[in-house]
Motif scaffolding. Sequence first.
Motif, mmCIF file in Angstrom:
data_model
loop_
_atom_site.group_PDB
_atom_site.id
_atom_site.type_symbol
_atom_site.label_atom_id
_atom_site.label_comp_id
_atom_site.label_asym_id
_atom_site.label_seq_id
_atom_site.Cartn_x
_atom_site.Cartn_y
_atom_site.Cartn_z
ATOM 1 N N ARG A 1 0.937 7.553 -7.572
ATOM 2 C CA ARG A 1 -0.436 8.019 -7.776
ATOM 3 C C ARG A 1 -0.794 8.201 -9.243
ATOM 4 O O ARG A 1 -1.966 8.432 -9.564
ATOM 5 C CB ARG A 1 -0.652 9.336 -7.022
ATOM 6 C CG ARG A 1 -0.498 9.224 -5.512
ATOM 7 C CD ARG A 1 -0.910 10.505 -4.819
ATOM 8 N NE ARG A 1 -2.340 10.774 -4.990
ATOM 9 C CZ ARG A 1 -3.286 10.289 -4.187
ATOM 10 N NH1 ARG A 1 -2.971 9.516 -3.170
ATOM 11 N NH2 ARG A 1 -4.551 10.578 -4.405
ATOM 12 N N MET B 1 1.701 1.855 -3.600
ATOM 13 C CA MET B 1 0.544 2.335 -4.367
ATOM 14 C C MET B 1 0.229 3.789 -4.044
ATOM 15 O O MET B 1 -0.100 4.576 -4.945
ATOM 16 C CB MET B 1 -0.666 1.442 -4.089
ATOM 17 C CG MET B 1 -0.515 0.028 -4.619
ATOM 18 S SD MET B 1 -2.034 -0.962 -4.544
ATOM 19 C CE MET B 1 -2.302 -1.037 -2.765
ATOM 20 N N GLU B 2 0.330 4.149 -2.796
ATOM 21 C CA GLU B 2 0.066 5.531 -2.420
ATOM 22 C C GLU B 2 1.080 6.485 -3.050
ATOM 23 O O GLU B 2 0.737 7.612 -3.424
ATOM 24 C CB GLU B 2 0.078 5.667 -0.898
ATOM 25 C CG GLU B 2 -1.126 5.026 -0.228
ATOM 26 C CD GLU B 2 -1.057 5.117 1.285
ATOM 27 O OE1 GLU B 2 -0.075 5.689 1.807
ATOM 28 O OE2 GLU B 2 -1.977 4.604 1.951
ATOM 29 N N PHE C 1 0.825 -1.210 0.000
ATOM 30 C CA PHE C 1 0.000 0.000 0.000
ATOM 31 C C PHE C 1 0.860 1.261 0.000
ATOM 32 O O PHE C 1 0.486 2.269 -0.621
ATOM 33 C CB PHE C 1 -0.959 -0.014 1.193
ATOM 34 C CG PHE C 1 -2.275 -0.672 0.887
ATOM 35 C CD1 PHE C 1 -3.405 0.085 0.624
ATOM 36 C CD2 PHE C 1 -2.369 -2.054 0.835
ATOM 37 C CE1 PHE C 1 -4.614 -0.523 0.330
ATOM 38 C CE2 PHE C 1 -3.578 -2.676 0.547
ATOM 39 C CZ PHE C 1 -4.709 -1.911 0.292
ATOM 40 N N HIS D 1 -7.316 6.211 -6.561
ATOM 41 C CA HIS D 1 -6.571 5.488 -7.592
ATOM 42 C C HIS D 1 -6.260 4.049 -7.158
ATOM 43 O O HIS D 1 -5.614 3.311 -7.896
ATOM 44 C CB HIS D 1 -5.265 6.227 -7.956
ATOM 45 C CG HIS D 1 -4.199 6.143 -6.911
ATOM 46 N ND1 HIS D 1 -4.252 6.810 -5.715
ATOM 47 C CD2 HIS D 1 -3.025 5.444 -6.875
ATOM 48 C CE1 HIS D 1 -3.173 6.551 -4.997
ATOM 49 N NE2 HIS D 1 -2.417 5.716 -5.679
ATOM 50 N N VAL D 2 -6.755 3.670 -5.982
ATOM 51 C CA VAL D 2 -6.624 2.291 -5.511
ATOM 52 C C VAL D 2 -8.025 1.690 -5.492
ATOM 53 O O VAL D 2 -8.841 1.995 -4.612
ATOM 54 C CB VAL D 2 -5.984 2.229 -4.112
ATOM 55 C CG1 VAL D 2 -5.917 0.788 -3.619
ATOM 56 C CG2 VAL D 2 -4.588 2.844 -4.140
ATOM 57 N N THR E 1 -3.349 3.547 -11.734
ATOM 58 C CA THR E 1 -4.554 3.058 -11.069
ATOM 59 C C THR E 1 -4.309 1.605 -10.702
ATOM 60 O O THR E 1 -3.956 0.796 -11.569
ATOM 61 C CB THR E 1 -5.787 3.167 -11.980
ATOM 62 O OG1 THR E 1 -6.031 4.545 -12.284
ATOM 63 C CG2 THR E 1 -7.016 2.575 -11.308
ATOM 64 N N PHE E 2 -4.461 1.275 -9.448
ATOM 65 C CA PHE E 2 -4.202 -0.083 -8.963
ATOM 66 C C PHE E 2 -5.528 -0.797 -8.699
ATOM 67 O O PHE E 2 -6.441 -0.221 -8.088
ATOM 68 C CB PHE E 2 -3.370 -0.042 -7.684
ATOM 69 C CG PHE E 2 -1.982 0.480 -7.876
ATOM 70 C CD1 PHE E 2 -0.943 -0.365 -8.249
ATOM 71 C CD2 PHE E 2 -1.706 1.830 -7.711
ATOM 72 C CE1 PHE E 2 0.347 0.120 -8.440
ATOM 73 C CE2 PHE E 2 -0.418 2.332 -7.903
ATOM 74 C CZ PHE E 2 0.602 1.463 -8.265
ATOM 75 N N GLN E 3 -5.608 -2.024 -9.153
ATOM 76 C CA GLN E 3 -6.814 -2.839 -8.985
ATOM 77 C C GLN E 3 -6.463 -4.065 -8.141
ATOM 78 O O GLN E 3 -5.735 -4.943 -8.591
ATOM 79 C CB GLN E 3 -7.342 -3.269 -10.359
ATOM 80 C CG GLN E 3 -7.674 -2.092 -11.273
ATOM 81 C CD GLN E 3 -7.632 -2.480 -12.750
ATOM 82 O OE1 GLN E 3 -6.644 -3.029 -13.231
ATOM 83 N NE2 GLN E 3 -8.708 -2.216 -13.464
#
Length: 252
Positions: free
Chosen positions: A101, A97-98, A94, A131-132, A104-106
Motif C-alpha cells: 500500500r 498491490m493490496e 491484485f 492507491h490502485v 501507487t499502482f497504475q
Amino acid sequence: MAGTTSIEWTDATWNPMTGCTKISAGCDHCYAERFSERFRGVPGHPFEHGFDLLLRPERLLQPLAWKTPKMIFVNSMSDLFHKGVPVAFVDQVFDTMESARWHTFQILTKRSSRMRDYVNRRYARSAAPEHVWLGTSVEDGSRRSRIRHMQDMNAAVRFLSVEPLIGPMGRMNLRGIDWVIVGGESGPKARPLHPDWVREVRDQCHDEGVAFFFKQWGGIRPKAGGRSLDGKEWSQLPSVKPIRREVFVPEE
C-alpha cells in the motif's frame, strides 16, 4: 521491476507478464512489440520469445521488496486484462498491490470491459483501493465506449491514456474520470498528431476539472518534439479523492 523509466508520468514499471496481441488501431505500431521482437530467438534474453504472451510468476512479489514509495506502471510490456491471462493470475497481481500500500499502482488496459467486470466482482461492496489507479487507452473518438466501461467500474481513481492519439476524440463524457494523459505516437511509422486534437482534450479536461498531462508530440524519436503545448508543459496529476462510487451518465 525496472528501477527507472523514461515514461514521464510514472516512476517505475512492473511486468508480472509480458507480451500481447493487437486489438485496435492504437496497437498498430506498438512500442512494446517493436522492442521485444528485436530479441526473439536470443537464448537467455528476457524477450527470447519476442512478444508472445508469457506469465512471469517469479515477478509477482517484486513490489513488496521495493520499500521506497513509487508510482508503478503495471505491465508496461503487456495488458493485465488480455483474455489469455487467467483470472487466478490477475488475483495474484491484485493481492500484491493490496499488500504494497505504500506504492501507487497504475494499471492501463485496452480490454476495459474485462477490467470493469473483474473489478466489480472483486470490489462488489466498495471501490478498489485508492492507491490502485485504473485506466484505459483510448486512441480516437471511435473508442469512447472504453470511457463508459471505466465510469461503470467500482474504482477510486480512474484515468485515460489518450495515446497514441491518432484522430480527434470529439466530445467526451468525463464524469468520474480523474486524470487524462495525451501523447503522440513514436517510432519509424509514427502517425502525426494534430495540435487541435490535443487542445480539444485539454480544454474539455479544464472545463470538467480533470487533471491533464501532455506526455509528448512523438515522432521517430519520442522526445524529439518535446512536450510543450501552447508554450506550457502540462503535468497535472490526479488528486486522490475519498473512495466513492460514480453514477454513470450516458453520453448524449
